[in-house]
Design an enzyme around this catalytic site. Sequence first.
Site, PDB file in Angstrom:
ATOM      1  N   MET A   4       0.795  -1.245  -0.256  1.00  0.00           N
ATOM      2  CA  MET A   4      -0.165   0.102   0.081  1.00  0.00           C
ATOM      3  C   MET A   4       0.864   1.183  -0.060  1.00  0.00           C
ATOM      4  SD  MET A   4      -3.008   0.563  -0.427  1.00  0.00           S
ATOM      5  CE  MET A   4      -3.893  -0.951   0.356  1.00  0.00           C
ATOM      6  N   GLN A  22      -7.073   8.969   3.644  1.00  0.00           N
ATOM      7  CA  GLN A  22      -5.726   9.222   4.012  1.00  0.00           C
ATOM      8  C   GLN A  22      -5.605   9.845   5.404  1.00  0.00           C
ATOM      9  OE1 GLN A  22      -3.627   7.611   2.033  1.00  0.00           O
ATOM     10  NE2 GLN A  22      -4.998   7.008   0.760  1.00  0.00           N
ATOM     11  N   TYR A  46      -8.800   7.541  -5.704  1.00  0.00           N
ATOM     12  CA  TYR A  46      -8.622   6.260  -5.701  1.00  0.00           C
ATOM     13  C   TYR A  46      -7.290   5.785  -4.775  1.00  0.00           C
ATOM     14  CZ  TYR A  46      -5.560   6.606  -9.865  1.00  0.00           C
ATOM     15  OH  TYR A  46      -4.714   7.084 -10.664  1.00  0.00           O
ATOM     16  N   GLU A  47      -7.242   4.492  -4.607  1.00  0.00           N
ATOM     17  CA  GLU A  47      -6.006   4.016  -3.591  1.00  0.00           C
ATOM     18  C   GLU A  47      -6.302   4.667  -2.265  1.00  0.00           C
ATOM     19  OE1 GLU A  47      -3.902   1.270  -3.317  1.00  0.00           O
ATOM     20  OE2 GLU A  47      -4.070   1.853  -5.426  1.00  0.00           O
ATOM     21  N   GLY A  48      -7.573   4.732  -1.935  1.00  0.00           N
ATOM     22  CA  GLY A  48      -8.138   5.355  -0.492  1.00  0.00           C
ATOM     23  C   GLY A  48      -8.383   7.035  -0.886  1.00  0.00           C
TER      24      GLY A  48
END
Length: 595
Positions: free
Chosen positions: A295, A447, A440-442
Amino acid sequence: MSDYAAPLDDIRFTIDGLVDLDGLTKLEPYGEIDADSVQAVLEEFGRLMAEVWAPTNVTGDTVGSHMEGDGVVTPEGFKEAYQAYADAGWGAVPFEPEYGGGGFPWVVGIAMQEMLNSANMALAMAPLLTQGAIDAILFHGSEEQREVYLKRMVSGEWAGSMNLTEPDAGSDVGALRTRAVRQDDGSYRITGQKIYITFGEHDLTENIVHLVLARTPDAPTGTKGISCFIVPKYLVEEDGSLGERNDVKVVSLEHKMGIKASPTCVLAYGDESDGAVGYLIGEENAGMRYMFTMMNNARLGVGVEGLGLAERSYQQALDYAKERHQGYAPGAARGEKSLIVDHPDVRRNLLTMRSVTEAMRALAYTVAEHIDIAKHASEEADRTEAQELVDLLIPLAKSWCTDEAERVTSIGIQVHGGMGYIEETGAAQHYRDAKITQIYEGTNGIQAMDLVGRKMPMRAGGVFTDQVARMRATVTELEGAGDGLAPIAEELAKAVDATESTGRWLMENGMEDPVVALSAATPFQRLFALTAAGWLMGKQALLASRRLDAGDGDSSFLEEKLITARFFARNVLPEVHGLVGPATSGKDDLMGASF
């Protein structure tokens, strides 16, 4: 759209100045690497990006990818551009030599990612998703799986994709319902549907190695019951050749606001059989743990997407401002209209774009440097310290770089004026492409939750305290470096004070009441990120000043670095103080409102 030129001087300044490249080459895996070899790699790669990849960017945006039967066709020029990248082995540069990699530090790979995304972010998604799949197999796959898949993925011969999201399980991955049933031969049959799968189907490579999160029949609920599987588009025979087509098919493509040439697929598993053939990575119910090992790289990669788009937008805005005549700048003689680059407000826009982009680069490369140290430093204490810094700064790098990409690309449109609103200039594409990076990617809100919920409490707040100490040490250096750096020292000192006091308030109040912490998360994340960026711009100013004093390098270039750092300190960094109130306002109004 103007041509793209790889910013090699800026990259070199960051990667062999702000980053301790010499120190990295002393780490065991990188003993054969030196600054000259890094520079040669980046120069040649930059040439490919400028000459081959960048010209495909507009075509990709206007034409997009489309389905034909059960396949996806990418725009004209994409296959050739990708093949040139793969044939030269560029995707292999930062990976282990035992799987055909070049063995370079990860920070070199991040510099290459910047250029990939500046040249054509939509196309860049193919190799970048493959890198994520490589990480997962490399760290958690069996030796047999590594032998079967990694060499051809590292070489670019095969691509990879990450299959997490489902219609009712977006950021809440634990709600996914894709099913995996074990077979007598040890394989699994995968059934279900995944959405938002970037390059889930395409015509760039002969095989696609899907990494799929799924749930076995007796798995616990939530994220604790998720497993990770390799599901290749084509099954691989014992001799390494491709066998029959697996039962994973593209159902449709999403119609998107940006990165239109990157096929975002709905994939169906097992619609024409009792399931697609899949192979378990590691142990059952450990899939989320495996995902988290990759991640940091993935979230950093998204931040670098923001950096790449900001750099491309800045280059285009600067070119336009140096060509467009309009009005008369202060003091200009009447006659031919002035170039708009001579107008103070346009210069403010351009210098904001430039300073923020340089700060983004410094933050992303610093995180990448410490990923290398955390993996390979000889002393455990050094590895631990580096990993703590990576963990703390990753949410900042992902969120701030992507938030700032939206700002920088928006300013890029503004510099163009009305022409920026016209699609033919290409300025708007960068803005549209940038938006997804915040999601995206959280999402950036996730975050922020990660920052206040997991990262700030590390070592009872000690990791945050250590970072404050690093930033204060830079203030001290700036204070002793002469009058030219005094404005940076002054503004950075005030920002660090605000960050420390707000962080202390958050830990005192938010740890007792998680709603308070979550209410403060987003403004505190931006506040902290701005200060961290200011810290690195202070380090940039120190580096430029020292090189000027030593007569080391192009004095004009170094003077511009000082100007940019001072501008950031005086015009961008003070935004920190407007965030203290929102970060410490508590939860009452937020949670008391009715919607």
